[in-house]
Scaffold this motif. Structure first.
Motif, PDB file in Angstrom:
ATOM      1  N   UNK A  62       0.833  -1.199   0.000  1.00  0.00           N
ATOM      2  CA  UNK A  62       0.000   0.000   0.000  1.00  0.00           C
ATOM      3  C   UNK A  62       0.870   1.252   0.000  1.00  0.00           C
ATOM      4  N   UNK A  63       1.903   1.243   0.804  1.00  0.00           N
ATOM      5  CA  UNK A  63       2.835   2.371   0.872  1.00  0.00           C
ATOM      6  C   UNK A  63       3.468   2.613  -0.485  1.00  0.00           C
ATOM      7  N   UNK A  64       3.956   1.549  -1.121  1.00  0.00           N
ATOM      8  CA  UNK A  64       4.598   1.682  -2.428  1.00  0.00           C
ATOM      9  C   UNK A  64       3.623   2.186  -3.486  1.00  0.00           C
ATOM     10  N   UNK A  65       2.390   1.652  -3.485  1.00  0.00           N
ATOM     11  CA  UNK A  65       1.376   2.097  -4.442  1.00  0.00           C
ATOM     12  C   UNK A  65       1.081   3.583  -4.275  1.00  0.00           C
ATOM     13  N   UNK A  66       0.914   4.004  -3.016  1.00  0.00           N
ATOM     14  CA  UNK A  66       0.629   5.416  -2.754  1.00  0.00           C
ATOM     15  C   UNK A  66       1.808   6.302  -3.154  1.00  0.00           C
ATOM     16  N   UNK A  67       3.001   5.896  -2.796  1.00  0.00           N
ATOM     17  CA  UNK A  67       4.189   6.680  -3.147  1.00  0.00           C
ATOM     18  C   UNK A  67       4.349   6.787  -4.656  1.00  0.00           C
ATOM     19  N   UNK A  68       4.173   5.675  -5.362  1.00  0.00           N
ATOM     20  CA  UNK A  68       4.312   5.689  -6.821  1.00  0.00           C
ATOM     21  C   UNK A  68       3.300   6.628  -7.456  1.00  0.00           C
ATOM     22  N   UNK A  69       2.050   6.532  -7.011  1.00  0.00           N
ATOM     23  CA  UNK A  69       1.009   7.377  -7.591  1.00  0.00           C
ATOM     24  C   UNK A  69       1.245   8.840  -7.264  1.00  0.00           C
ATOM     25  N   UNK A  70       1.598   9.146  -6.026  1.00  0.00           N
ATOM     26  CA  UNK A  70       1.851  10.532  -5.652  1.00  0.00           C
ATOM     27  C   UNK A  70       3.036  11.119  -6.418  1.00  0.00           C
ATOM     28  N   UNK A  71       4.088  10.338  -6.594  1.00  0.00           N
ATOM     29  CA  UNK A  71       5.243  10.817  -7.363  1.00  0.00           C
ATOM     30  C   UNK A  71       4.872  11.036  -8.826  1.00  0.00           C
ATOM     31  N   UNK A  72       4.040  10.159  -9.379  1.00  0.00           N
ATOM     32  CA  UNK A  72       3.595  10.317 -10.762  1.00  0.00           C
ATOM     33  C   UNK A  72       2.732  11.570 -10.908  1.00  0.00           C
ATOM     34  N   UNK A  73       1.840  11.805  -9.950  1.00  0.00           N
ATOM     35  CA  UNK A  73       0.982  12.985  -9.998  1.00  0.00           C
ATOM     36  C   UNK A  73       1.816  14.256  -9.867  1.00  0.00           C
TER      37      UNK A  73
END
Length: 139
Positions: free
Chosen positions: A91-102
């Motif tokens: 979950x942490x990785x998914x959130x970090x990846x999406x936030x960095x992409x945004x």
């Protein structure tokens, strides 16, 4: 085991001319194709072409993140966390990846609200990087 790979494959189609240009840049970089593509996709500057569909996808992803995080907060408050350590890390990785992409997309789109001119001298297609990429992120 034959035919089984540890990591998934990402593929896409390009025109003959685009392929020639990409191959030339890979050759000039001295890197393996895989490394060149990975570095280009991860570290390249992203220019966003404004479309409402992009915004809707981002909002949808943020709503999903909000729902997941809200559920986690409830579990933590009740001290009944059903998420495993691996699940929490995912979950942490998914959130970090999406936030960095945004953040990268918003950085590439800031010219829309700041009136900033894109500097051609510092564009991502200078040096050993490949041409600018417009990416619509979605999971």
């Amino acid at each position: 085991m034959s035919g089984v790979h540890k990591h998934p494959t990402i593929s896409f189609r390009v025109s003959d001319r685009e392929r020639e240009m990409i191959e030339a840049k890979i050759l000039a970089s001295g890197m393996q194709k895989k490394d060149y593509f990975v570095r280009s996709c991860i570290y390249n500057r992203i220019y966003v072409v404004g479309k409402k569909e992009v915004i809707y996808q981002l909002v949808e992803e943020l709503q999903n993140m909000q729902t997941n995080l809200s559920e986690l907060v409830k579990q933590l408050e009740q001290q009944e966390v059903t998420l495993t350590a691996d699940g929490l890390e995912d979950m942490r990785n998914d959130c970090m990846d999406m936030l960095q992409a945004i953040i990268a997309m918003l950085d590439g789109a800031k010219y829309l609200w700041q009136g900033v001119q894109i500097d051609k001298e510092k564009s991502p297609d200078s040096g050993k990087r490949c041409a600018s990429i417009c990416i619509i992120y979605g999971m």
